[in-house]
Design a protein around this motif. Structure first.
Motif: not given
Length: 144
Positions: A80, A101, A103-105, A111-113, A115
């Motif tokens: 995260w 929002v 964010r994570q990897r 990478a992902h968001r 929302e």
């Protein structure tokens, strides 16, 4: 998992210094039975921290019973990266919404968001996550 410092949710004080875990989400995560989060934003932030720390019991306990899944799983290797609270709105004394929002990897480095406009309800003095609407571009948003 070790206790993080500063708090994973990124909340800051009046001087814009990030709060420690103990002074922030740790108060709710470590003492849920005796010290529930005081409002929906604090609960949402503590739930983000619970995802970071993989605290399934806390996440399930703070999920409204009418919407709670039987269990949760955590993706191995997920890292995260941060949380941005975009808005907090009290609808009335027992209902609120928080837009955020996160964010994570993933383990593969992508990478992902996430929302979401989350809905919360207060029952018997405790706030619970009810449900939420996923933001545009999220794969599950298209399924609704």
């Amino acid at each position: 998992m070790t206790v993080p410092d500063p708090c994973p949710c990124g909340r800051t004080d009046a001087r814009r210094k990030t709060l420690s875990y103990a002074a922030c989400c740790g108060r709710w995560l470590e003492h849920f039975d005796t010290a529930p989060a005081p409002d929906a934003e604090a609960l949402m932030r503590s739930r983000y921290s619970a995802f970071v720390l993989e605290r399934e019991a806390y996440l399930l306990a703070t999920w409204h019973a009418d919407f709670r899944p039987a269990s949760l799983s955590f993706d191995p290797g997920t890292r995260w990266l941060g949380l941005e609270v975009r808005s907090f709105q009290a609808i009335d004394a027992d209902h609120a919404e928080v837009s955020f929002v996160a964010r994570q990897r993933d383990a593969g480095g992508r990478a992902h968001r996430l929302e979401e406009n989350s809905r919360f309800v207060r029952e018997l003095g405790r706030w619970y996550y009810r449900d939420g609407d996923l933001g545009p571009g999220h794969p599950k948003a298209a399924q609704r």
